[in-house]
Design an enzyme around this catalytic site. Structure first.
Site, PDB file in Angstrom:
ATOM      1  N   ASP A  67      41.140  33.006  10.034  1.00 47.84           N
ATOM      2  CA  ASP A  67      41.892  33.927   9.184  1.00 47.84           C
ATOM      3  C   ASP A  67      41.092  35.174   8.807  1.00 47.84           C
ATOM      4  OD1 ASP A  67      40.103  32.537   7.551  1.00 47.84           O
ATOM      5  OD2 ASP A  67      41.663  31.371   6.575  1.00 47.84           O
ATOM      6  N   ASN A 136      43.113  23.403  -3.617  1.00 48.06           N
ATOM      7  CA  ASN A 136      44.542  23.076  -3.723  1.00 48.06           C
ATOM      8  C   ASN A 136      45.068  22.396  -2.455  1.00 48.06           C
ATOM      9  OD1 ASN A 136      44.517  25.180  -1.908  1.00 48.06           O
ATOM     10  ND2 ASN A 136      46.052  26.432  -2.946  1.00 48.06           N
ATOM     11  N   HIS A 138      44.759  23.550   0.655  1.00 51.33           N
ATOM     12  CA  HIS A 138      45.128  24.421   1.780  1.00 51.33           C
ATOM     13  C   HIS A 138      44.167  24.227   2.952  1.00 51.33           C
ATOM     14  CE1 HIS A 138      42.621  28.224   0.439  1.00 51.33           C
ATOM     15  NE2 HIS A 138      41.872  27.375   1.098  1.00 51.33           N
ATOM     16  N   GLU A 143      48.904  27.888   2.382  1.00 50.31           N
ATOM     17  CA  GLU A 143      48.948  27.451   0.987  1.00 50.31           C
ATOM     18  C   GLU A 143      50.083  26.445   0.776  1.00 50.31           C
ATOM     19  OE1 GLU A 143      46.549  28.308  -0.753  1.00 50.31           O
ATOM     20  OE2 GLU A 143      46.078  30.434  -0.681  1.00 50.31           O
TER      21      GLU A 143
END
Ligand code: PGA
Length: 252
Positions: A67, A136, A138, A143
């Protein structure tokens, strides 16, 4: 999922480097999927050490990163392009023409993303994908959400990720709010996945992935449970909330 427990971050980094070294030594033209963030930095340091100490050869290796932040040029010190050069590529004998990090300046992420996925396919697909995990849950910048991108595409960063990643920036306001990220489908096509998790900040996410016995797009890392060849290398802190009775058989 196979699990390797490490007693420290350094041990985790050495074990991850062992797996990468084994692949690169047996296949000089290996295709690696690479990740950024704090977690793989120690692994990259180990790989540099092995290049310097015994000439671990990266000359035929191709890499694709997961990314990049939207709006950051490769020359920007906060970009993942810059991160990869600084933390790995500048210090080993890789041919930079064979390294790929998504272009954060693209004005058409959808089309660009399709091209990026095509480039991966044309290179023969990813042999080994290195992944971190967000606090979280991801993976890359996919996400938690109702739906996830299949291929490389634009993503909106969650509030939690912006908060977590603000430590790399001057202030929270400087963290880009969007990124271009490999999709969950791009990641799942890798032949082998190496998931790295270190520190108590990852304990909840790792605990949820391994304890629940369910997969959900609201916990993107849980989808990795569907992949036939995932190795998790985890330190004791990140593993602390896992129910060891359930996972005992998976620990190698
Ligand atoms: P970290 O990030 O390695 O900086 O903790 C991992 C991730 O967000 O995937």
């Amino acid at each position: 999922m196979k699990i390797i427990l490490a007693n420290s971050y350094n041990e985790l980094s050495r074990k991850a480097a062992d797996i990468i070294e084994e692949l690169v030594s047996s296949n000089g033209n290996a295709v690696l999927g690479l990740a950024t963030g704090s977690t793989p930095v120690g692994t990259y340091r180990e790989l540099i050490k092995r290049y310097l100490e015994h000439s671990l050869d990266f000359s035929g290796v191709t890499t694709f990163n997961l990314d990049e932040y939207i709006g950051l040029r490769a020359s920007n010190h906060d970009s993942y392009n810059y991160f990869m050069n600084y933390n790995l590529f500048d210090h080993i004998n890789i041919n930079k023409d064979n390294t790929h990090v998504p272009d954060g300046m693209t004005n058409d992420p959808r089309t660009y993303g399709r091209l990026y996925d095509r480039m991966i396919e044309n290179a023969g697909g990813i042999d080994l994908q290195i992944l971190g995990i967000g606090s979280n849950g991801h993976v890359a910048f996919n996400e938690p959400a109702e739906e996830l991108n299949l291929g490389t595409d634009l993503v909106k960063l969650s509030k939690k990720t912006i908060e977590d990643n603000s430590r790399f920036f001057e202030s929270k306001e400087n963290v880009p709010t969007e990124a271009i990220s490999m999709g969950i489908g791009s990641i799942m096509k890798a032949r082998r996945i190496l998931l790295l998790a270190s520190g108590e900040g990852k304990a909840e996410a790792i605990g949820q992935v391994l304890n629940s016995g369910k997969v959900t797009t609201w916990l993107p890392a849980s989808l990795l449970l569907l992949h036939p060849d995932v190795t998790l290398i985890c330190d004791q802190e990140a593993f602390s909330l896992v129910d060891r009775r359930i996972m005992a058989g998976a620990i190698v």
